[in-house]
Design a protein around this motif. Structure first.
Motif, PDB file in Angstrom:
ATOM      1  N   TYR B  17       0.848  -1.200   0.000  1.00  0.00           N
ATOM      2  CA  TYR B  17       0.000   0.000   0.000  1.00  0.00           C
ATOM      3  C   TYR B  17       0.884   1.252   0.000  1.00  0.00           C
ATOM      4  N   LEU B  18       1.931   1.219   0.833  1.00  0.00           N
ATOM      5  CA  LEU B  18       2.818   2.380   0.940  1.00  0.00           C
ATOM      6  C   LEU B  18       3.471   2.685  -0.403  1.00  0.00           C
ATOM      7  N   ARG B  19       3.958   1.646  -1.074  1.00  0.00           N
ATOM      8  CA  ARG B  19       4.616   1.833  -2.362  1.00  0.00           C
ATOM      9  C   ARG B  19       3.665   2.482  -3.364  1.00  0.00           C
ATOM     10  N   THR B  20       2.407   1.993  -3.363  1.00  0.00           N
ATOM     11  CA  THR B  20       1.417   2.523  -4.303  1.00  0.00           C
ATOM     12  C   THR B  20       1.064   3.972  -3.975  1.00  0.00           C
ATOM     13  N   LEU B  21       0.881   4.275  -2.697  1.00  0.00           N
ATOM     14  CA  LEU B  21       0.538   5.645  -2.289  1.00  0.00           C
ATOM     15  C   LEU B  21       1.664   6.613  -2.646  1.00  0.00           C
ATOM     16  N   THR B  22       2.911   6.182  -2.450  1.00  0.00           N
ATOM     17  CA  THR B  22       4.053   7.036  -2.770  1.00  0.00           C
ATOM     18  C   THR B  22       4.072   7.347  -4.258  1.00  0.00           C
ATOM     19  N   TYR B  23       3.809   6.332  -5.053  1.00  0.00           N
ATOM     20  CA  TYR B  23       3.756   6.491  -6.508  1.00  0.00           C
ATOM     21  C   TYR B  23       2.663   7.493  -6.889  1.00  0.00           C
ATOM     22  N   MET B  24       1.485   7.355  -6.261  1.00  0.00           N
ATOM     23  CA  MET B  24       0.367   8.253  -6.571  1.00  0.00           C
ATOM     24  C   MET B  24       0.684   9.686  -6.152  1.00  0.00           C
ATOM     25  N   GLU B  25       1.275   9.829  -4.964  1.00  0.00           N
ATOM     26  CA  GLU B  25       1.588  11.171  -4.467  1.00  0.00           C
ATOM     27  C   GLU B  25       2.602  11.855  -5.385  1.00  0.00           C
ATOM     28  N   ASP B  26       3.607  11.084  -5.831  1.00  0.00           N
ATOM     29  CA  ASP B  26       4.617  11.646  -6.748  1.00  0.00           C
ATOM     30  C   ASP B  26       3.966  12.186  -8.013  1.00  0.00           C
ATOM     31  N   ARG B  27       2.817  11.603  -8.388  1.00  0.00           N
ATOM     32  CA  ARG B  27       2.128  12.044  -9.593  1.00  0.00           C
ATOM     33  C   ARG B  27       1.022  13.061  -9.294  1.00  0.00           C
ATOM     34  N   GLY B  28       0.969  13.543  -8.040  1.00  0.00           N
ATOM     35  CA  GLY B  28       0.055  14.629  -7.708  1.00  0.00           C
ATOM     36  C   GLY B  28      -1.340  14.205  -7.293  1.00  0.00           C
ATOM     37  N   GLN B  29      -1.561  12.904  -7.124  1.00  0.00           N
ATOM     38  CA  GLN B  29      -2.904  12.454  -6.725  1.00  0.00           C
ATOM     39  C   GLN B  29      -3.132  12.739  -5.238  1.00  0.00           C
ATOM     40  N   GLU B  30      -4.306  13.261  -4.886  1.00  0.00           N
ATOM     41  CA  GLU B  30      -4.548  13.680  -3.502  1.00  0.00           C
ATOM     42  C   GLU B  30      -5.445  12.733  -2.720  1.00  0.00           C
ATOM     43  N   VAL B  31      -6.340  12.022  -3.418  1.00  0.00           N
ATOM     44  CA  VAL B  31      -7.285  11.139  -2.742  1.00  0.00           C
ATOM     45  C   VAL B  31      -7.331   9.809  -3.492  1.00  0.00           C
ATOM     46  N   VAL B  32      -7.493   8.716  -2.726  1.00  0.00           N
ATOM     47  CA  VAL B  32      -7.581   7.421  -3.384  1.00  0.00           C
ATOM     48  C   VAL B  32      -8.661   6.583  -2.696  1.00  0.00           C
ATOM     49  N   SER B  33      -9.417   5.851  -3.506  1.00  0.00           N
ATOM     50  CA  SER B  33     -10.434   4.953  -2.944  1.00  0.00           C
ATOM     51  C   SER B  33      -9.815   3.585  -2.690  1.00  0.00           C
ATOM     52  N   SER B  34     -10.464   2.794  -1.829  1.00  0.00           N
ATOM     53  CA  SER B  34      -9.975   1.431  -1.611  1.00  0.00           C
ATOM     54  C   SER B  34     -10.092   0.615  -2.906  1.00  0.00           C
ATOM     55  N   THR B  35     -11.061   0.961  -3.757  1.00  0.00           N
ATOM     56  CA  THR B  35     -11.195   0.263  -5.033  1.00  0.00           C
ATOM     57  C   THR B  35      -9.969   0.500  -5.912  1.00  0.00           C
ATOM     58  N   GLU B  36      -9.524   1.774  -5.973  1.00  0.00           N
ATOM     59  CA  GLU B  36      -8.360   2.090  -6.818  1.00  0.00           C
ATOM     60  C   GLU B  36      -7.092   1.463  -6.223  1.00  0.00           C
TER      61      GLU B  36
END
Lengths: 205, 205
Positions: B17-36
């Motif tokens: 989960y951490l790896r995925t969140l870091t990747y998303m944050e690096d790309r500017g994403q601010e919110v994520v659903s459990s589905t995504e």
């Protein structure tokens, strides 16, 4: 054998049982209890008995499991009793270590070709395998009937390279790049990322 | 936070989960659903919500998780927000690849020293680290406050080397040798064995 219903977590424990049984057999041990298998692998005896019972009755109550027979059965279940053909994509330091990792061959996993996109690396050899350009990947996968691709490329290239390998006919990927791959569901992907292991450790420290 | 009751399997999913969140944050994403998060990691949304609920309430029903906040919380839970000091034992092809794997440093895992028992390797350098003899291991572990040892040695040496590292004060081991280690239960051991991953794959092929 109702293997379709076996949970993934059970499948992932089988190689650890197989590794332990092989070690015991090499040392001349003929019978093993679920308790002893548990001491070696870190799983509970009840867990081990339940895992193995998915595939049949391998031992007699109170007598333990015959080491050699159970080892042979697990090799058959995990399809280690046949030869597998692999390509390695990425000839950096990790790629070199993987080509030189002779334990793969002992388990019938054969790296047949190595690829990289770096013109300076192409044409060089690792342990007798010449590093080929990525433009050769699809042809090699088809000609050599490659089943599995190992990705040892930087994270930013993994998705593209994985798609190329799948398009050429690879059915499974062992991914060393620290990124999740979006690939068709019928492609089996397994990840190795030492950071994930280290983080699972430091949680407890 | 009742972290003592968190199952190991949950802990092992948190780094993904951490790896995925870091990747998303690096790309500017601010919110994520459990589905995504599920699409990226391969786990079900219900599983992800259950895993995270062990540690608190990180999102609002129907609004998803704030990416940056959840990333920070996971780093804190996994103790990635502090510096860790490691030694590497075994300076073969794999050892070289590990020293050169810069992703360790990005996650605060620092290889401080490298050891080998081969007189031909001792004194050589990998990426600025001089390979030291095993006789220096205990002193280095104590002086540099080493927390974790990475074992990249042949299977037949892993148990002995692991015991030496633990005797010198190491609290955790990342073991690349394809063998189980018998060590005191308070020592945290994590294994990486690509054959185990390949066997989990070929089961399905």
């Amino acid at each position: 054998m109702a293997q379709a219903q076996v949970p993934d977590v059970v499948v992932r424990r089988l190689p650890l049982y197989l590794r332990t049984l092989t070690y015991m057999e090499d040392r001349g041990q003929e019978v093993v209890s679920s308790t002893e298998l548990g001491e070696w692998t870190g799983f509970s005896p009840a867990q081990i008995r339940r895992d193995l019972s998915y595939f049949g009755e391998f031992g007699k109550q109170g007598l333990g499991y015959p080491v050699r027979y159970l080892r042979e059965q697990l090799e058959s279940i995990l399809h280690v009793d046949q030869q597998w053909h692999l390509v390695l994509i990425g000839a950096g330091a990790l790629g070199h270590a993987l080509v030189k990792y002779h334990t793969f061959r002992r388990w019938n996993y054969h790296i047949e070709a190595v690829f990289d996109n770096d013109p300076e690396k192409i044409g060089q050899a690792i342990d007798g395998l010449t590093i080929q350009p990525m433009s050769e990947l699809a042809r090699t996968i088809k000609e050599k009937h490659i089943d599995i691709a190992i990705l040892a490329v930087p994270a930013e290239h993994a998705q593209e390279v994985g798609e190329q390998a799948v398009a050429a006919g690879v059915r499974a990927i062992l991914n060393y790049a620290p990124i999740n791959l979006a690939l068709p569901p019928e492609v089996h992907v397994s990840h190795i990322d030492p950071v994930v292991n280290l983080q699972s450790i430091t949680y407890y420290l």
